[in-house]
Scaffold this motif. Structure first.
Motif, PDB file in Angstrom:
ATOM      1  N   LEU A   1     -31.308   0.338  29.559  1.00 10.26           N
ATOM      2  CA  LEU A   1     -30.954  -1.022  29.990  1.00 10.26           C
ATOM      3  C   LEU A   1     -31.595  -1.358  31.330  1.00 10.26           C
ATOM      4  CD1 LEU A   1     -27.162  -1.331  29.056  1.00 10.26           C
ATOM      5  CD2 LEU A   1     -29.052  -2.662  28.101  1.00 10.26           C
ATOM      6  N   ILE A   2     -31.531  -0.419  32.272  1.00  7.40           N
ATOM      7  CA  ILE A   2     -32.146  -0.637  33.582  1.00  7.40           C
ATOM      8  C   ILE A   2     -33.654  -0.842  33.421  1.00  7.40           C
ATOM      9  CG2 ILE A   2     -32.661   0.425  35.816  1.00  7.40           C
ATOM     10  CD1 ILE A   2     -29.956   1.891  35.571  1.00  7.40           C
ATOM     11  N   ARG A   3     -34.256   0.003  32.596  1.00  4.93           N
ATOM     12  CA  ARG A   3     -35.688  -0.125  32.337  1.00  4.93           C
ATOM     13  C   ARG A   3     -36.021  -1.507  31.787  1.00  4.93           C
ATOM     14  NH1 ARG A   3     -38.782   2.428  27.166  1.00  4.93           N
ATOM     15  NH2 ARG A   3     -40.911   2.442  27.985  1.00  4.93           N
ATOM     16  N   GLN A   4     -35.260  -1.945  30.789  1.00 12.33           N
ATOM     17  CA  GLN A   4     -35.545  -3.232  30.166  1.00 12.33           C
ATOM     18  C   GLN A   4     -35.311  -4.401  31.118  1.00 12.33           C
ATOM     19  OE1 GLN A   4     -33.500  -3.931  26.460  1.00 12.33           O
ATOM     20  NE2 GLN A   4     -34.627  -5.821  26.037  1.00 12.33           N
ATOM     21  N   SER A   5     -34.366  -4.251  32.048  1.00  5.94           N
ATOM     22  CA  SER A   5     -34.080  -5.341  32.990  1.00  5.94           C
ATOM     23  C   SER A   5     -35.271  -5.639  33.891  1.00  5.94           C
ATOM     24  CB  SER A   5     -32.856  -4.979  33.843  1.00  5.94           C
ATOM     25  OG  SER A   5     -33.163  -3.930  34.762  1.00  5.94           O
ATOM     26  N   ARG A   6     -36.224  -4.726  33.975  1.00  3.43           N
ATOM     27  CA  ARG A   6     -37.401  -4.916  34.824  1.00  3.43           C
ATOM     28  C   ARG A   6     -38.514  -5.688  34.117  1.00  3.43           C
ATOM     29  NH1 ARG A   6     -39.352   0.232  35.013  1.00  3.43           N
ATOM     30  NH2 ARG A   6     -40.195   0.362  37.118  1.00  3.43           N
ATOM     31  N   TRP A   7     -38.280  -6.073  32.840  1.00  4.90           N
ATOM     32  CA  TRP A   7     -39.317  -6.724  32.036  1.00  4.90           C
ATOM     33  C   TRP A   7     -39.221  -8.250  32.048  1.00  4.90           C
ATOM     34  CZ3 TRP A   7     -38.593  -3.159  27.154  1.00  4.90           C
ATOM     35  CH2 TRP A   7     -39.021  -1.866  27.481  1.00  4.90           C
ATOM     36  N   LYS A   8     -38.275  -8.799  32.799  1.00  2.50           N
ATOM     37  CA  LYS A   8     -38.151 -10.257  32.977  1.00  2.50           C
ATOM     38  C   LYS A   8     -37.900 -11.003  31.662  1.00  2.50           C
ATOM     39  CE  LYS A   8     -39.097  -9.484  37.277  1.00  2.50           C
ATOM     40  NZ  LYS A   8     -38.030  -9.498  38.287  1.00  2.50           N
TER      41      LYS A   8
ATOM     42  N   LEU B   1     -41.649   4.011  23.357  1.00  3.28           N
ATOM     43  CA  LEU B   1     -42.958   4.200  23.992  1.00  3.28           C
ATOM     44  C   LEU B   1     -43.837   2.958  23.846  1.00  3.28           C
ATOM     45  CD1 LEU B   1     -45.061   6.062  25.348  1.00  3.28           C
ATOM     46  CD2 LEU B   1     -45.757   6.762  23.045  1.00  3.28           C
ATOM     47  N   ILE B   2     -44.088   2.538  22.601  1.00  9.76           N
ATOM     48  CA  ILE B   2     -44.992   1.406  22.378  1.00  9.76           C
ATOM     49  C   ILE B   2     -44.346   0.104  22.825  1.00  9.76           C
ATOM     50  CG2 ILE B   2     -46.209   0.073  20.629  1.00  9.76           C
ATOM     51  CD1 ILE B   2     -46.708   2.621  19.109  1.00  9.76           C
ATOM     52  N   GLY B   3     -43.043  -0.059  22.514  1.00 14.38           N
ATOM     53  CA  GLY B   3     -42.344  -1.262  22.967  1.00 14.38           C
ATOM     54  C   GLY B   3     -42.331  -1.358  24.475  1.00 14.38           C
ATOM     55  N   GLY B   4     -42.213  -0.192  25.145  1.00 16.66           N
ATOM     56  CA  GLY B   4     -42.211  -0.183  26.597  1.00 16.66           C
ATOM     57  C   GLY B   4     -43.541  -0.575  27.204  1.00 16.66           C
ATOM     58  N   ARG B   5     -44.581  -0.608  26.382  1.00 14.36           N
ATOM     59  CA  ARG B   5     -45.890  -1.066  26.843  1.00 14.36           C
ATOM     60  C   ARG B   5     -46.153  -2.519  26.452  1.00 14.36           C
ATOM     61  NH1 ARG B   5     -49.434   4.304  25.090  1.00 14.36           N
ATOM     62  NH2 ARG B   5     -48.707   5.680  26.770  1.00 14.36           N
ATOM     63  N   ILE B   6     -45.905  -2.845  25.182  1.00 12.95           N
ATOM     64  CA  ILE B   6     -46.286  -4.175  24.717  1.00 12.95           C
ATOM     65  C   ILE B   6     -45.322  -5.264  25.165  1.00 12.95           C
ATOM     66  CG2 ILE B   6     -47.484  -3.184  22.737  1.00 12.95           C
ATOM     67  CD1 ILE B   6     -45.222  -4.205  20.945  1.00 12.95           C
TER      68      ILE B   6
END
Length: 393
Positions: free
Chosen positions: A255-262, A190-195
């Motif tokens: 993994l897909i989610r993280q791939s969107r973080w550049k 949750l928090i990592g997905g924001r910061i």
């Protein structure tokens, strides 16, 4: 900059929760690993009191190290989220004492009443929960209320773990330990997905790049929700094919989610890239645990759990510790040799520890333990001048 209002007489180390709690967390993480590897090598007694050695090892990192870092983060972040003052001075010192008393109580648990050990052990996290809840509820900060739920879940797992372990059982494989691990992974998710995307976005904008990360949105909520359901089935049931498939699905979606973080665009800024690297252990842990349920003979469950505890928890917390320590003391957020060293050590420890869960020579465990020790004693030593001196104006 932080919105601390400590008086001039307040020692620098007590002018923000991140200062004293990050420092104590790093020292404890280093000590606990040296004590454990010493036991592993020589069979010498551990300061575990009534706890079995394996339980003390898990407890010292999951319920000693992690709450201190979580406390340092929340006591710094919540004032920024709500526009309130930081806890400083004597109240902060008392919270640090509560944390230390928990460590001492477990250490002496063989000669203390079980209820006293449990109460002292959970006193810091319970206080942190109450303090955080009071500020978030009073300020009406609904967006960050889920953090309270994750702390409560973690605390419930800790109580369950303590009861079983102090009664002479093997708590490391019980739902209590799994519940606390699940709470940590969900909190990171949750928090990592924001910061992570936010910090990446800020850095990329300074580089003049228009290709920016996708910020937290509907897809992230679906992934975090499915991860939560998956972790709940893992906590409540024995290893089975359904949970294994859910783990694989959650891992792929993460993994897909993280791939969107550049993250691939941050290679030149390790202080940003480390957040992406550490978070990668979240989906890796899901996938390894899923594979361990589908192919139990070939893939040990401990590989996935160590990906979470060493890589995701240890790596992400160390990344946040360095970044918060620099940012909230007025130092420039840039990578120096000290960050290269401590990040390199925690990543080396994490990768090797995951590999060592498979049938491998014992010396890999020693390498992983040494690297972990160097990462956190390195933070304590190299960041002490920052944490123990007043912030730059």
């Amino acid at each position: 900059m932080s919105n601390t209002k400590a008086t001039p007489k307040t020692p620098a180390i007590l002018q923000g929760g991140f200062r004293i709690l990050f420092f104590l967390a790093a020292l404890w993480a280093a000590y606990a690993m040296i004590a454990w590897i010493g036991f592993w090598t020589t069979g010498a007694d551990l300061p575990s009191g009534a706890m079995l050695p394996q339980d003390w090892h898990v407890h010292s990192l999951l319920y000693g190290f992690a709450p201190a870092v979580l406390g340092g983060f929340l006591l710094t972040a919540i004032p920024n989220w709500t526009g309130t003052k930081m806890i400083t001075g004597t109240p902060l010192a008392l919270m640090a004492v509560l944390w230390a008393l928990g460590r001492v109580a477990v250490w002496l648990s063989g000669g203390l009443p079980v209820i006293a050990v449990i109460l002292l052990d959970v006193s810091f996290l319970l206080t942190l929960l109450l303090v955080s809840a009071r500020v978030l509820i009073k300020s009406g900060n609904v967006r960050n209320m889920p953090v309270l739920g994750f702390i409560l879940l973690f605390l419930m797992g800790q109580i369950f773990f303590d009861v079983i372990s102090l009664a002479g059982g093997y708590a490391s494989v019980t739902p209590g330990a799994k519940l606390s691990m699940a709470a940590i992974i969900l909190l990171i998710s949750l928090i990592g997905g924001r910061i992570v995307p936010a910090f990446t976005r800020n850095w990329l904008k300074k580089q003049g790049t228009d290709d920016l990360p996708v910020m937290f949105g509907g897809f992230d909520k679906v992934v975090v929700g499915l991860s939560g359901v998956t972790l709940l089935t893992w906590v409540m049931t024995q290893a089975n094919l359904i949970t294994g498939f859910l783990m694989l699905i959650a891992g792929v979606l993460q993994l897909i989610r993280q791939s969107r973080w550049k993250g691939e665009k941050t290679a030149s800024a390790l202080i940003v890239a480390m957040l992406h690297i550490a978070y990668l252990f979240v989906p890796v842990g899901f996938i390894l645990l899923g594979l361990s349920m589908l192919f139990p003979v070939s893939v040990p469950a401990m590989a996935g759990q160590h990906a979470w505890l060493s890589g995701a928890m240890g790596g992400m917390m160390l990344a946040v510790m360095t970044r918060a320590s620099l940012g909230h003391t007025g130092h420039e957020l840039r990578t120096t040799w000290r960050e290269v060293f401590i990040y390199g050590m925690v990543l080396l420890a994490s990768v090797i520890r995951v590999i060592a869960a498979f049938p491998t020579p014992d010396f890999l465990l020693h390498i992983a333990a040494t690297a972990w020790f160097l990462a956190f004693v390195g933070f304590a030593v190299l960041y002490a001048p920052i944490l123990f001196t007043k912030s730059k104006s």
